[in-house]
Design an enzyme around this catalytic site. Structure first.
Site, mmCIF file in Angstrom:
data_model
loop_
_atom_site.group_PDB
_atom_site.id
_atom_site.type_symbol
_atom_site.label_atom_id
_atom_site.label_comp_id
_atom_site.label_asym_id
_atom_site.label_seq_id
_atom_site.Cartn_x
_atom_site.Cartn_y
_atom_site.Cartn_z
ATOM 1 N N HIS A 46 0.827 -1.216 0.000
ATOM 2 C CA HIS A 46 0.000 0.000 0.000
ATOM 3 C C HIS A 46 0.859 1.262 0.000
ATOM 4 O O HIS A 46 0.365 2.340 -0.335
ATOM 5 C CB HIS A 46 -1.040 -0.014 1.129
ATOM 6 C CG HIS A 46 -0.530 0.270 2.498
ATOM 7 N ND1 HIS A 46 -0.263 -0.718 3.413
ATOM 8 C CD2 HIS A 46 -0.259 1.438 3.130
ATOM 9 C CE1 HIS A 46 0.143 -0.163 4.548
ATOM 10 N NE2 HIS A 46 0.159 1.144 4.399
ATOM 11 N N ASP A 90 -6.271 -3.386 -2.683
ATOM 12 C CA ASP A 90 -6.213 -2.091 -1.994
ATOM 13 C C ASP A 90 -7.460 -1.799 -1.162
ATOM 14 O O ASP A 90 -7.548 -0.749 -0.527
ATOM 15 C CB ASP A 90 -5.933 -0.947 -2.974
ATOM 16 C CG ASP A 90 -7.016 -0.790 -4.026
ATOM 17 O OD1 ASP A 90 -8.021 -1.528 -3.975
ATOM 18 O OD2 ASP A 90 -6.858 0.073 -4.910
ATOM 19 N N SER A 194 3.910 2.169 8.287
ATOM 20 C CA SER A 194 3.571 1.190 7.248
ATOM 21 C C SER A 194 4.798 0.596 6.574
ATOM 22 O O SER A 194 5.719 1.322 6.192
ATOM 23 C CB SER A 194 2.710 1.854 6.175
ATOM 24 O OG SER A 194 1.426 2.103 6.659
ATOM 25 N N GLY A 195 4.775 -0.731 6.413
ATOM 26 C CA GLY A 195 5.863 -1.412 5.725
ATOM 27 C C GLY A 195 7.035 -1.741 6.621
ATOM 28 O O GLY A 195 7.922 -2.497 6.245
#
Length: 251
Positions: A46, A90, A194-195
């Site tokens: 994302h 998504d 995120s990630g």
């Protein structure tokens, strides 16, 4: 659903040597990532879906504070290629993993090291203490500043059978996802993490393993709404296969 360290503490230099800070053109510090090889980083799909051009991204490693990113021993690398998992959704955030190839190799030293990927059959048991780390927001107000010093919080693996209960995350989980947090909340990933890595020390092996990468959550640090991570054991084979197909130096 927040695109997502809350309740954490400052991380000492040399604590999470595989932590990456990913900066997107025009957006500043946007996501986290993990070093898995000298020229490959793992992050969230994302993150890359929002900025699919490799040249839009810059990776910084080897520093505990963002204000030190341009000074030694920090290392800065441009991205030459993005491999986003083709099954990424998504809406549900299923298959939320992407690989980034660096234009030049990192130098591994006392400040920069890779984290091990778990074998596909590895089990991170419920209740196992692990660490989420990142420079994400400190609360879910949406207007808290990013911290300068890398934050980490100790959280526990939560089994999918618990995490998918009706009063928890119900039917939002898939087998590609892993929950981690505290039942009472308070400690969690948040926007900007995120990630980034969910790192677990595996005593039997004597190594740190990447259990997951920060994917999504409902709010940050809410009771019975733990953070959700891409489950690395599911993706290990996809990662090595993708790298082998796109990197002659890895055999």
């Amino acid at each position: 659903v927040e695109p997502r360290v809350m309740g954490g503490q400052d991380s000492q230099v040399g604590r999470f040597l595989w932590q990456v800070s990913l900066w997107a053109e025009g957006r500043g510090m946007t996501c986290g990532g993990s070093i898995i090889l000298k020229n490959w980083i793992l992050t969230a799909a994302h993150c890359t879906a929002a900025k699919p051009r490799a040249s839009s991204w810059t990776a910084y490693v080897g520093m505990s504070a963002l204000s030190l990113k341009d000074n030694s021993p920090a290392q800065k690398r441009e991205i030459s290629q993005i491999i986003q998992n083709s099954l990424y959704d998504d809406i549900t955030y299923d298959y939320d993993v992407s690989l980034m190839k660096l234009k030049s190799d990192l130098v591994f030293n006392d400040y920069v090291q890779p984290i091990c990927l778990p074998p596909p059959n590895h089990v991170f048991p419920s209740g196992m203490p692990c660490y989420v780390s990142g420079w994400g927001e400190l609360d879910d107000s949406g207007n808290s500043p990013h911290p300068d010093v890398l934050q980490h919080a100790q959280i526990d693996i939560i089994g999918n059978e618990t995490c998918s209960r009706p009063d928890w995350l119900q039917n939002l989980l898939t087998s590609r996802m892993l929950c981690a947090g505290k039942i009472e909340g308070k400690k969690d990933a948040c926007q900007g993490d995120s990630g980034g890595p969910l790192s677990c020390y595996v005593p039997d092996e004597g190594v740190w393993m990447l259990a997951g990468s920060v994917s999504w959550g409902i709010g940050c640090g809410q009771p019975k709404l733990p953070g959700v991570y891409a489950r690395m054991t599911f993706f290990t084979e996809w990662i090595w296969r993708s790298i082998a197909q796109n990197d002659q130096s890895v055999v």
